[in-house]
Enzyme design. Structure first.
Site, short mmCIF file in Angstrom:
data_model
loop_
_atom_site.label_atom_id
_atom_site.label_comp_id
_atom_site.label_asym_id
_atom_site.label_seq_id
_atom_site.Cartn_x
_atom_site.Cartn_y
_atom_site.Cartn_z
N SER A 1 21.12 -36.21 -41.40
CA SER A 1 22.00 -36.32 -41.59
C SER A 1 22.26 -37.05 -40.17
O SER A 1 23.37 -37.84 -39.58
CB SER A 1 23.08 -35.57 -41.60
OG SER A 1 22.97 -34.30 -40.63
N GLU B 1 16.72 -27.47 -34.56
CA GLU B 1 17.06 -26.65 -35.35
C GLU B 1 17.18 -25.08 -35.14
O GLU B 1 17.30 -24.16 -35.09
CB GLU B 1 15.23 -26.40 -35.33
CG GLU B 1 15.25 -27.88 -35.41
CD GLU B 1 14.66 -28.34 -36.94
OE1 GLU B 1 15.41 -28.32 -37.51
OE2 GLU B 1 13.98 -29.52 -37.39
P1 ADP Z 1 18.38 -34.62 -38.77
O1 ADP Z 1 18.09 -33.85 -37.58
O2 ADP Z 1 19.32 -34.45 -39.15
O3 ADP Z 1 17.30 -34.04 -40.24
P2 ADP Z 1 17.20 -37.33 -38.28
O4 ADP Z 1 18.10 -37.20 -37.09
O5 ADP Z 1 15.89 -36.71 -37.46
O6 ADP Z 1 18.05 -36.68 -38.97
O7 ADP Z 1 17.13 -38.27 -39.09
C1 ADP Z 1 18.37 -38.92 -39.42
C2 ADP Z 1 17.66 -40.55 -39.42
O8 ADP Z 1 17.45 -40.60 -41.58
C3 ADP Z 1 18.40 -41.70 -40.41
O9 ADP Z 1 18.72 -42.15 -39.40
C4 ADP Z 1 17.81 -42.36 -41.55
O10 ADP Z 1 16.70 -43.13 -40.71
C5 ADP Z 1 17.14 -41.34 -42.29
N1 ADP Z 1 17.18 -40.78 -44.00
C6 ADP Z 1 16.04 -40.93 -44.64
N2 ADP Z 1 16.65 -40.43 -45.31
C7 ADP Z 1 17.99 -40.64 -45.41
C8 ADP Z 1 19.37 -40.23 -46.20
N3 ADP Z 1 18.39 -39.29 -47.91
N4 ADP Z 1 20.21 -39.88 -45.94
C9 ADP Z 1 20.30 -40.70 -44.43
N5 ADP Z 1 19.34 -41.24 -43.26
C10 ADP Z 1 19.14 -40.70 -44.13
#
Ligand code: ADP
Ligand code: ZN
Length: 209
Positions: free
Chosen positions: A20, A91
């Site tokens: 997200s 995390e």
């Molecule tokens: P988190 O820390 O919440 O896991 P990140 O900041 O590491 O998220 O990564 C977010 C990025 O993941 C988005 O900008 C996009 O490029 C990518 N992404 C991959 N799969 C999805 C998905 N199903 N929905 C939205 N973004 C996604």
């Protein structure tokens, strides 16, 4: 020079499903604090190197800031820099309940604390200390991903084991086998339960205990 005053202390939580953009948002806030010449420290629980080295907070777009890996709130306590204005923790869902009094104490002492974490586990249930952290925070932002099944906003972590939805009672740590996670909405999120499996298995057989 430090700008810390006790009244600057606050807690911010960036919550939401995997993918997200929580890490992106945490890094954005950290970068802006650095531009404002605040002394910033970043911690990251759950050592993984999915996207980058373990000493960095990594975002899927490849931008990164240095982070100190930790397994417990006590490790953060031991390594907190007394001069830090801003402390970011990524995390946060994997940390023990001790993280709540830790960040509360830091905020009372003037530190701006930014926590990012997944607020629900693969079952869709509250994850670790996230509910408590969201309750004591001044600011909570809940981010969403895109559901890979239907394209709506995703709020759930879909766990797949060998390509199939993981059952409610599946082990948290997998030994062997392949597992993966997807972002899904409430309606596309699947968590089969033991009794549901049995209903399918024994339907038409007349019970099955
Ligand atoms: P988190 O820390 O919440 O896991 P990140 O900041 O590491 O998220 O990564 C977010 C990025 O993941 C988005 O900008 C996009 O490029 C990518 N992404 C991959 N799969 C999805 C998905 N199903 N929905 C939205 N973004 C996604
Ligand atoms: Zn969906």
């Amino acid at each position: 020079m430090t700008y810390t005053s006790a009244r600057n202390g606050r807690i911010e939580v960036v919550a939401g499903v995997m993918f997200s953009g929580k890490s992106e948002e945490l890094i954005r806030r950290v970068r802006r604090a650095i531009i404002a010449r605040r002394k910033v420290q970043v911690f990251k629980s759950h050592l993984d190197d999915r996207y980058s080295g373990i000493y960095q907070v990594a975002s899927h777009d490849g931008r990164a800031v240095e982070a100190v890996p930790v397994d417990s709130s006590a490790q953060i306590t031991r390594q907190v820099d007394a001069l830090a204005d801003v402390i970011a923790i990524d995390e946060a869902q994997f940390l023990d309940p001790g993280v709540v009094p830790l960040v509360t104490g830091l905020a009372s002492g003037g530190v701006r604390v930014i926590l990012a974490g997944t607020d629900t586990d693969f079952r869709g249930e509250p994850f670790g200390a996230m509910p408590q952290l969201m309750a004591v925070a001044e600011q909570v932002d809940k981010l969403h991903a895109i559901c890979v099944v239907c394209g709506d906003l995703a709020s759930r972590n879909q766990r797949l084991i060998e390509g199939r939805p993981a059952r409610y009672d599946s082990p948290t740590i997998m030994v062997g086998g392949t597992e993966a996670y997807e972002a899904r909405c409430r309606h596309c999120h699947e968590v089969p339960r033991q009794d549901q499996d049995q209903e399918v298995l024994f339907s038409g057989v007349g019970g099955g205990g």
